[in-house]
Design a protein around this motif. Structure first.
Motif, mmCIF file in Angstrom:
data_model
loop_
_atom_site.group_PDB
_atom_site.id
_atom_site.type_symbol
_atom_site.label_atom_id
_atom_site.label_comp_id
_atom_site.label_asym_id
_atom_site.label_seq_id
_atom_site.Cartn_x
_atom_site.Cartn_y
_atom_site.Cartn_z
ATOM 1 N N ILE A 215 46.065 38.394 42.526
ATOM 2 C CA ILE A 215 45.672 36.978 42.555
ATOM 3 C C ILE A 215 44.259 36.828 43.114
ATOM 4 C CG2 ILE A 215 46.190 34.731 43.582
ATOM 5 C CD1 ILE A 215 49.154 35.532 43.553
ATOM 6 N N TYR A 216 43.966 37.537 44.191
ATOM 7 C CA TYR A 216 42.634 37.461 44.805
ATOM 8 C C TYR A 216 41.558 37.938 43.838
ATOM 9 C CZ TYR A 216 38.732 38.656 47.889
ATOM 10 O OH TYR A 216 37.495 38.760 48.454
ATOM 11 N N LYS A 217 41.802 39.045 43.155
ATOM 12 C CA LYS A 217 40.807 39.627 42.252
ATOM 13 C C LYS A 217 40.538 38.729 41.053
ATOM 14 C CE LYS A 217 39.153 43.355 43.972
ATOM 15 N NZ LYS A 217 37.681 43.483 44.170
ATOM 16 N N ARG A 218 41.498 37.895 40.703
ATOM 17 C CA ARG A 218 41.287 36.977 39.581
ATOM 18 C C ARG A 218 40.042 36.112 39.821
ATOM 19 N NH1 ARG A 218 39.471 33.671 37.119
ATOM 20 N NH2 ARG A 218 40.361 32.086 35.719
ATOM 21 N N PHE A 219 39.788 35.778 41.077
ATOM 22 C CA PHE A 219 38.677 34.886 41.401
ATOM 23 C C PHE A 219 37.425 35.644 41.854
ATOM 24 C CE2 PHE A 219 42.695 32.674 42.237
ATOM 25 C CZ PHE A 219 42.554 31.589 41.386
ATOM 26 N N ASN A 220 37.462 36.980 41.754
ATOM 27 C CA ASN A 220 36.325 37.774 42.205
ATOM 28 C C ASN A 220 35.787 38.724 41.145
ATOM 29 O OD1 ASN A 220 35.837 37.552 45.414
ATOM 30 N ND2 ASN A 220 37.995 37.166 44.942
ATOM 31 N N ILE A 221 36.380 38.740 39.975
ATOM 32 C CA ILE A 221 35.876 39.562 38.877
ATOM 33 C C ILE A 221 35.396 38.625 37.783
ATOM 34 C CG2 ILE A 221 36.471 41.232 37.094
ATOM 35 C CD1 ILE A 221 38.407 42.514 38.992
ATOM 36 N N ALA A 222 34.118 38.734 37.456
ATOM 37 C CA ALA A 222 33.518 37.816 36.487
ATOM 38 C C ALA A 222 33.826 38.251 35.063
ATOM 39 C CB ALA A 222 32.010 37.748 36.701
ATOM 40 N N CYS A 223 33.801 37.316 34.172
ATOM 41 C CA CYS A 223 33.974 37.573 32.753
ATOM 42 C C CYS A 223 32.697 37.083 32.056
ATOM 43 C CB CYS A 223 35.195 36.819 32.226
ATOM 44 S SG CYS A 223 35.653 37.234 30.539
ATOM 45 N N PRO A 224 32.112 37.789 31.087
ATOM 46 C CA PRO A 224 32.636 38.952 30.365
ATOM 47 C C PRO A 224 32.565 40.245 31.173
ATOM 48 C CG PRO A 224 30.446 38.443 29.590
ATOM 49 C CD PRO A 224 30.820 37.343 30.538
ATOM 50 N N CYS A 242 36.838 35.421 26.846
ATOM 51 C CA CYS A 242 37.445 35.050 28.127
ATOM 52 C C CYS A 242 38.331 33.819 27.980
ATOM 53 C CB CYS A 242 36.362 34.816 29.168
ATOM 54 S SG CYS A 242 35.334 36.259 29.472
ATOM 55 N N THR A 243 38.981 33.720 26.840
ATOM 56 C CA THR A 243 39.882 32.596 26.585
ATOM 57 C C THR A 243 41.314 33.091 26.513
ATOM 58 O OG1 THR A 243 38.168 31.443 25.326
ATOM 59 C CG2 THR A 243 40.450 30.710 25.022
ATOM 60 N N ILE A 305 50.286 36.739 34.770
ATOM 61 C CA ILE A 305 49.321 35.651 34.549
ATOM 62 C C ILE A 305 47.967 35.976 35.167
ATOM 63 C CG2 ILE A 305 48.765 33.276 35.192
ATOM 64 C CD1 ILE A 305 51.678 32.554 34.779
ATOM 65 N N PHE A 306 47.946 36.360 36.446
ATOM 66 C CA PHE A 306 46.661 36.580 37.113
ATOM 67 C C PHE A 306 45.989 37.862 36.637
ATOM 68 C CE2 PHE A 306 48.494 33.439 39.959
ATOM 69 C CZ PHE A 306 47.386 32.646 40.244
ATOM 70 N N GLY A 307 46.783 38.875 36.276
ATOM 71 C CA GLY A 307 46.186 40.072 35.698
ATOM 72 C C GLY A 307 45.570 39.784 34.340
ATOM 73 N N TYR A 308 46.280 39.017 33.518
ATOM 74 C CA TYR A 308 45.772 38.664 32.193
ATOM 75 C C TYR A 308 44.559 37.751 32.294
ATOM 76 C CZ TYR A 308 45.639 36.453 27.572
ATOM 77 O OH TYR A 308 45.236 35.970 26.351
ATOM 78 N N PHE A 309 44.580 36.786 33.212
ATOM 79 C CA PHE A 309 43.454 35.872 33.369
ATOM 80 C C PHE A 309 42.228 36.558 33.978
ATOM 81 C CE2 PHE A 309 44.855 31.233 33.026
ATOM 82 C CZ PHE A 309 45.807 31.542 32.066
ATOM 83 N N THR A 310 42.387 37.794 34.442
ATOM 84 C CA THR A 310 41.251 38.560 34.939
ATOM 85 C C THR A 310 40.564 39.332 33.811
ATOM 86 O OG1 THR A 310 42.345 38.831 37.089
ATOM 87 C CG2 THR A 310 40.503 40.303 36.609
ATOM 88 N N PHE A 311 41.360 39.981 32.960
ATOM 89 C CA PHE A 311 40.804 40.894 31.951
ATOM 90 C C PHE A 311 40.995 40.421 30.511
ATOM 91 C CE2 PHE A 311 41.944 43.563 35.641
ATOM 92 C CZ PHE A 311 40.680 44.028 35.959
ATOM 93 N N TYR A 312 41.874 39.464 30.286
ATOM 94 C CA TYR A 312 42.121 38.908 28.956
ATOM 95 C C TYR A 312 42.422 40.030 27.962
ATOM 96 C CZ TYR A 312 40.385 34.692 31.167
ATOM 97 O OH TYR A 312 40.229 33.636 32.021
#
Length: 471
Positions: A215-224, A242-243, A305-312
């Protein structure tokens, strides 16, 4: 493990008189009093494990390496389809436990293999033992796969190295042998499963830390994610990179149901945990099952959810491996790796117990407990699993094949068949609603198995493999 008979001829442990009727849901599976004295119904153990410890053990049996593949599954189904599938598998797993407990309560049998014997004779016992053995060997292999590939990276990070050296202590094959001998084997030699409740609780704590970090990494890893090498400096980045997608169907979707089924299988451990439960009733054990499945459902959903929202679409079959591509020396991910390693290592002994029980039921059904057999089976199992992990190159193949064959058998097919065969027809005829539901439940398992195997075989035949499909 047959019911015990007292030497005076009174068959306090004989449940044969129950074959003509179904016990009420709240009635104790193991009667506690007989002529004023406490009489255990099984010769090998009297239940002493608390409700909380039983929840820890069953939750630990449910959760394992499967959690690392859930974000990958969501990336190949979309959010909505994944949520539907995850909810269905969780509810069906709970219903499956209900069928097992009802069947076990009628005949007073606590071993999965003995239910097979009661339902279909010796072939049923052999079939149940073989399926449990294959599934749990697959589960143990997947856990040791994580140790094989993640422990060298942890050691490498602690030593401050940027590339893998040729030293023996960086070789995953040597490391899984060391971990198996020094940590897993001593825990696997314990006589009773209930003793592992403390290690199970610690293992679950490690996985909660893993979820918090995701969950934390979701907000600390930028996309693309340039680290994945999909984009050059001058290339145009697709708008949907990133969708999040709500529905997705592709070749890898074939692995979703097996991964989800694999992630919820705990059924071989249900009856042993039931027997070792203090003050056991079917309702009490069902509550343990429901609570464990609900807890894992929440953890699985949040992780996915949070893993997918990090790397799509860049999510890989093993989530930790995906993080390592972004920053191999990240301190938090290093701690997460260590926590997951501890968790899966402590889960292996819990999974080994049902395999040993199945082999004892199959090979030594009438023999009393003996330490030499107890130790020898554990050593042979760990040797076989270590050999398998050293020789098989890809963790996704284990998730796919085990999830597509033994998981549907343990969740859907066998509990449904046992219920249909064991519950007396004069109590519930085949046309009754519970029997029809059990029959549909069994048929659903065959459908899942056939579809999953078909898609996986087609995927193999096509020769197309997604990048990062596993180690």
């Amino acid at each position: 493990m047959e019911m015990q008979k007292q030497s005076n001829g009174n068959h306090h442990g004989d449940f044969a008189h129950l074959e003509g009727g179904v016990k009420p849901e709240g009635e104790k599976f193991l009667p506690q009093k007989s002529n004023g004295t406490k009489t255990p119904q099984f010769t090998d153990f009297e239940g002493k494990t608390s409700f909380g410890m039983s929840v820890f053990n069953l939750s630990n049996a449910i959760m394992g390496s499967g959690i690392l593949g859930l974000s990958y599954a969501m990336s190949n189904t979309g959010i909505v389809l994944f949520l539907i599938l995850l909810t269905c598998i969780a509810c069906l797993s709970s219903y499956s436990i209900h069928l097992l407990l009802r069947s076990a309560g009628i005949v007073g049998i606590r071993a999965y293999e003995q239910l097979g014997l009661r339902a279909f004779g010796h072939p049923g016992k052999i079939l149940a033992a073989v399926i449990i053995t294959l599934h749990n060997i697959g589960a143990m292999s997947s856990y040791l796969f994580i140790v094989k590939y993640e422990l060298p990276l942890v050691i490498q990070a602690f030593l401050g190295q940027t590339s893998t050296s040729e030293d023996w202590f960086m070789n995953g094959n040597y490391l899984i042998i060391i971990v198996s001998v020094c940590i897993i084997l001593p825990l696997a030699l314990m006589k009773h499963l209930g003793y592992l409740g403390y290690t199970s609780g610690f293992s679950l704590t490690c996985m909660v830390f893993f979820l918090s970090s995701v969950i934390y990494k979701r907000f600390n890893i930028a996309c693309p994610l340039e680290a994945f090498g999909n984009f050059s400096v001058n290339s145009t980045i697709p708008e949907d990179t990133c969708t999040a997608k709500f529905f997705t169907i592709n070749q890898e979707t074939a692995y979703t149901i097996p991964i989800l089924a694999f992630a919820f299988v705990c059924h071989p451990e249900v009856l042993p945990i039931y027997t070792e439960l203090r003050n056991p009733t079917k309702r009490r054990m069902q509550n343990i099952g429901n609570l464990s499945i609900l807890g894992m459902f929440v953890m699985y959903l949040l992780t996915a959810i949070f893993g997918y929202f990090t790397f799509y679409e860049n999510t890989e079959a093993e989530l930790l491996h995906t993080y390592s591509k972004v920053d191999p020396l990240d301190t938090l991910i290093l701690c997460v790796r260590l926590a997951v390693l501890v968790a899966v290592t402590l889960t292996v002994p819990v999974v080994l117990f049902p395999i040993r029980r199945a082999l004892l039921q199959l090979l030594f059904p009438e023999k009393p407990f003996h330490w030499i057999r107890h130790i020898a089976i554990a050593v042979c199992l760990l040797f076989a699993v270590n050999l398998l992990v050293i020789l098989v190159p890809n963790i996704r193949d284990i998730f796919g094949i085990i999830g597509a064959t033994t998981a549907p058998s343990l969740i859907f097919i066998l509990p449904g068949l046992f219920y249909i065969r064991i519950v007396p027809k004069d109590q519930e005829p085949m046309s009754s609603r519970p029997k029809v539901q059990a029959a549909c439940f069994t048929a659903l398992g065959f459908i899942f198995m056939t579809m999953s195997l078909t898609f996986i075989v087609l995927d193999w035949m096509s020769g197309v493999k997604r990048s990062g499909g596993g180690h």
